[in-house]
Design a protein around this motif. Structure first.
Motif, PDB file in Angstrom:
ATOM      1  N   VAL A  95     -91.118 -48.665  -3.408  1.00  0.00           N
ATOM      2  CA  VAL A  95     -91.055 -49.868  -4.238  1.00  0.00           C
ATOM      3  C   VAL A  95     -92.444 -50.453  -4.477  1.00  0.00           C
ATOM      4  O   VAL A  95     -93.193 -50.707  -3.534  1.00  0.00           O
ATOM      5  N   ALA A  96     -92.785 -50.650  -5.727  1.00  0.00           N
ATOM      6  CA  ALA A  96     -94.007 -51.362  -6.118  1.00  0.00           C
ATOM      7  C   ALA A  96     -93.714 -52.034  -7.444  1.00  0.00           C
ATOM      8  O   ALA A  96     -93.755 -51.393  -8.496  1.00  0.00           O
ATOM      9  N   THR A  97     -93.400 -53.309  -7.405  1.00  0.00           N
ATOM     10  CA  THR A  97     -92.940 -53.985  -8.613  1.00  0.00           C
ATOM     11  C   THR A  97     -93.262 -55.469  -8.581  1.00  0.00           C
ATOM     12  O   THR A  97     -93.316 -56.087  -7.514  1.00  0.00           O
ATOM     13  N   GLY A  98     -93.472 -56.006  -9.770  1.00  0.00           N
ATOM     14  CA  GLY A  98     -93.688 -57.436  -9.895  1.00  0.00           C
ATOM     15  C   GLY A  98     -92.414 -58.197 -10.213  1.00  0.00           C
ATOM     16  O   GLY A  98     -92.417 -59.427 -10.254  1.00  0.00           O
ATOM     17  N   GLY A  99     -91.309 -57.468 -10.445  1.00  0.00           N
ATOM     18  CA  GLY A  99     -90.047 -58.160 -10.713  1.00  0.00           C
ATOM     19  C   GLY A  99     -89.425 -57.740 -12.030  1.00  0.00           C
ATOM     20  O   GLY A  99     -89.618 -56.613 -12.501  1.00  0.00           O
ATOM     21  N   SER A 100     -88.685 -58.632 -12.627  1.00  0.00           N
ATOM     22  CA  SER A 100     -87.976 -58.340 -13.876  1.00  0.00           C
ATOM     23  C   SER A 100     -88.901 -58.485 -15.073  1.00  0.00           C
ATOM     24  O   SER A 100     -89.838 -59.287 -15.064  1.00  0.00           O
ATOM     25  N   ARG A 101     -88.624 -57.723 -16.125  1.00  0.00           N
ATOM     26  CA  ARG A 101     -89.500 -57.644 -17.289  1.00  0.00           C
ATOM     27  C   ARG A 101     -89.221 -58.785 -18.267  1.00  0.00           C
ATOM     28  O   ARG A 101     -88.149 -58.851 -18.875  1.00  0.00           O
ATOM     29  N   MET A 102     -90.186 -59.677 -18.429  1.00  0.00           N
ATOM     30  CA  MET A 102     -90.003 -60.839 -19.310  1.00  0.00           C
ATOM     31  C   MET A 102     -89.666 -60.429 -20.737  1.00  0.00           C
ATOM     32  O   MET A 102     -88.890 -61.105 -21.424  1.00  0.00           O
ATOM     33  N   GLN A 103     -90.257 -59.329 -21.198  1.00  0.00           N
ATOM     34  CA  GLN A 103     -90.085 -58.936 -22.600  1.00  0.00           C
ATOM     35  C   GLN A 103     -88.651 -58.537 -22.951  1.00  0.00           C
ATOM     36  O   GLN A 103     -88.321 -58.335 -24.107  1.00  0.00           O
ATOM     37  N   ASP A 135     -97.615 -52.100  -2.431  1.00  0.00           N
ATOM     38  CA  ASP A 135     -98.244 -53.353  -2.843  1.00  0.00           C
ATOM     39  C   ASP A 135     -98.333 -53.460  -4.363  1.00  0.00           C
ATOM     40  O   ASP A 135     -98.962 -52.591  -4.991  1.00  0.00           O
ATOM     41  N   PRO A 136     -97.668 -54.446  -4.967  1.00  0.00           N
ATOM     42  CA  PRO A 136     -96.821 -55.469  -4.353  1.00  0.00           C
ATOM     43  C   PRO A 136     -95.347 -55.068  -4.413  1.00  0.00           C
ATOM     44  O   PRO A 136     -94.968 -54.188  -5.185  1.00  0.00           O
ATOM     45  N   ALA A 137     -94.540 -55.724  -3.601  1.00  0.00           N
ATOM     46  CA  ALA A 137     -93.081 -55.575  -3.687  1.00  0.00           C
ATOM     47  C   ALA A 137     -92.525 -56.987  -3.774  1.00  0.00           C
ATOM     48  O   ALA A 137     -92.298 -57.642  -2.758  1.00  0.00           O
ATOM     49  N   THR A 138     -92.349 -57.440  -4.995  1.00  0.00           N
ATOM     50  CA  THR A 138     -91.976 -58.839  -5.204  1.00  0.00           C
ATOM     51  C   THR A 138     -90.805 -58.953  -6.173  1.00  0.00           C
ATOM     52  O   THR A 138     -90.356 -57.980  -6.770  1.00  0.00           O
ATOM     53  N   GLY A 139     -90.323 -60.179  -6.302  1.00  0.00           N
ATOM     54  CA  GLY A 139     -89.278 -60.477  -7.272  1.00  0.00           C
ATOM     55  C   GLY A 139     -87.978 -59.749  -6.993  1.00  0.00           C
ATOM     56  O   GLY A 139     -87.626 -59.422  -5.855  1.00  0.00           O
ATOM     57  N   GLN A 159     -98.167 -56.909  -0.261  1.00  0.00           N
ATOM     58  CA  GLN A 159     -97.595 -58.186  -0.663  1.00  0.00           C
ATOM     59  C   GLN A 159     -96.077 -57.995  -0.773  1.00  0.00           C
ATOM     60  O   GLN A 159     -95.605 -57.196  -1.572  1.00  0.00           O
ATOM     61  N   VAL A 160     -95.331 -58.704   0.065  1.00  0.00           N
ATOM     62  CA  VAL A 160     -93.868 -58.588   0.090  1.00  0.00           C
ATOM     63  C   VAL A 160     -93.281 -59.993   0.029  1.00  0.00           C
ATOM     64  O   VAL A 160     -93.462 -60.793   0.947  1.00  0.00           O
ATOM     65  N   ALA A 161     -92.606 -60.282  -1.069  1.00  0.00           N
ATOM     66  CA  ALA A 161     -92.071 -61.635  -1.237  1.00  0.00           C
ATOM     67  C   ALA A 161     -91.178 -61.695  -2.461  1.00  0.00           C
ATOM     68  O   ALA A 161     -91.299 -60.865  -3.367  1.00  0.00           O
TER      69      ALA A 161
END
Length: 441
Positions: A95-103, A135-139, A159-161
């Motif tokens: 897992v390496a993600t910033g979260g859901s895709r705004m677009q 890094d990162p694993a967020t959202g 970064q995990v949050a």
């Protein structure tokens, strides 16, 4: 566009220009990301072999729009989870993600519901999921794929949050968003250095891939014999209840770590209760005994905290889903009862441990190796399949506390211990334990 629950294959659902909400420039951003990474989406998956064990492997490409989740990425995650369930091989997610895709607006966010549904299906199929947090694993990627896994590993300093770096409160403690802090608070099972990751994953696949209907399935795990120990009486059964208490409290007596070291050829720990706590006095995990995988939950002589009971319950439920027998080692003066423990839910946590063992379909075997203090000990004991060592006792209450409640002077504590019938041989007579396991040599 299709309804949110529609699982039509991606090829049958042509994508509108600039995505489902016509975000200007979205198509161009995807094209640039594809040129930069060589991928056409933020998620790729396929089959792999790690340490000779097959698995379905999912990898997030952070360079593709921050590893974000959109509808196409959701399609691939669904396909990966289903492939693991159908082939009955573990799922490994990097897992390496910033979260859901705004677009893609809410269409992107709703992929979290799809992942949650596939997580449930994977569990119902009795297939394990191991996540590795990079890094990162967020959202939402952390809150579904990562945190929803059975075993969660993390790379150092990742970064995990749930909250990404750009949306946190300005006064937030930065340490709270690290893999190390998530481990300290029971949300991550281990922080693993990159050079050790392959071997760690290979071990976990070995431990979690045992078929429920394989050799030895349905048989209880044999209780380990106690390591050699010359107690106050030099061995044999204690003559009095108070002697049983003194032998169980002897600091030279073998603790759970000695039993686990002698019993398992190799083992890996499940850490934390996934609710903000970790109890260093309770070790849980999976190990290999004589070629057979066995899950274990072991108290180590201290007062068990709520996180310890919840971690044990988590371990037992995971083992039950995978068809792995469970061994519990009981050794505690009782449940922690300080104000911190009460506020952390001591009562509900003990109830959860009782319920996990009561609901288990796999065999659960218990060995009482020291103190058996009240409900804090009984919560991890298997009904009808508990054994005791000669250096142990089991009591409804500690003799000192019983004497205090009865307003007896301290000199009457030994007599009270006798009246409670807490010696191993008393427990056999009462039908509380099945027998006394002799010491090792």
């Amino acid at each position: 566009m299709p309804a949110p629950g529609d699982e039509t294959a991606p090829a049958a659902r042509p994508a509108p220009a600039d995505g489902p909400i016509q975000w200007a420039g979205y198509d161009n951003a995807r094209a640039v990301a594809s040129l930069r990474t060589g991928e056409d989406e933020s998620v790729v998956y396929g089959t792999a072999s790690i340490g000779g064990r097959p698995c379905v492997l999912v990898a997030f490409e952070f360079g593709f729009l921050g590893g974000s989740l959109g509808r196409a990425a959701g399609d691939r995650l669904v396909a990966a989870y289903r492939a693991a369930a159908e082939r009955r091989i573990p799922l490994v997610s990097l897992v390496a993600t910033g979260g859901s895709r705004m677009q893609e607006g809410m269409v992107a966010l709703m992929q979290l519901q799809r992942v949650a549904a596939e997580t449930v299906r994977l569990r119902e199929a009795g297939v394990a999921h191991v996540a590795v947090l990079r890094d990162p694993a967020t959202g939402g990627g952390w809150a579904t794929v990562g945190a929803g896994a059975d075993v969660v590993l993390a790379l150092p300093s990742a970064q995990v949050a749930f909250a990404g770096s750009r949306v946190r409160p300005p006064d937030a403690d930065p340490a709270a968003y690290t893999a190390e802090d998530q481990y300290a608070h029971g949300h991550v099972d281990a922080v693993v250095r990159p050079e050790e990751l392959r071997d760690t994953l290979a071990l976990w696949l070995r431990l979690l891939s045992a078929p429920a209907d394989g050799p030895g399935a349905g048989r209880p795990a044999p209780a380990p014999p106690p390591p050699a120990f010359a107690g106050p009486a030099g061995g044999g059964e204690p003559g009095t209840g108070w002697e049983a208490v003194l032998r169980a409290r002897d600091t030279a007596r073998p603790r759970s770590g000695a039993y686990l070291d002698a019993y398992f050829e190799v083992r890996a720990t499940v850490h934390g209760d996934r609710a903000g706590g970790a109890d260093p006095g309770v070790e849980c995990g999976f190990g290999v005994h004589e070629g057979r995988v066995v899950a274990y939950a072991a108290q180590d002589g201290g007062a068990t905290r709520p996180a310890g009971f919840r971690t044990a319950a988590r371990l037992i439920r995971l083992a039950d889903r995978l068809g792995v027998p469970v061994l519990t080692l009981v050794d505690t003066p009782g449940a922690a009862n300080d104000a911190v423990a009460e506020r952390a839910g001591a009562g509900p946590a003990i109830a959860d441990a009782f319920a996990a063992i009561a609901a288990a379909r796999v065999p659960v075997t218990t060995l009482l190796i020291g103190e058996g203090g009240s409900g804090g000990a009984l919560a991890l004991a298997a009904p009808g399949n508990t054994w005791a060592t000669s250096d142990s006792y089991f009591s409804v209450i500690a003799p000192e506390l019983a004497a205090a409640i009865l307003k007896r002077p301290p000199a009457e504590v030994p007599t009270t211990a006798d009246q409670l019938h807490i010696r191993p041989q008393d427990l056999v007579e009462l039908g509380i334990v099945r027998g006394i396991v002799p010491r090792g040599t």
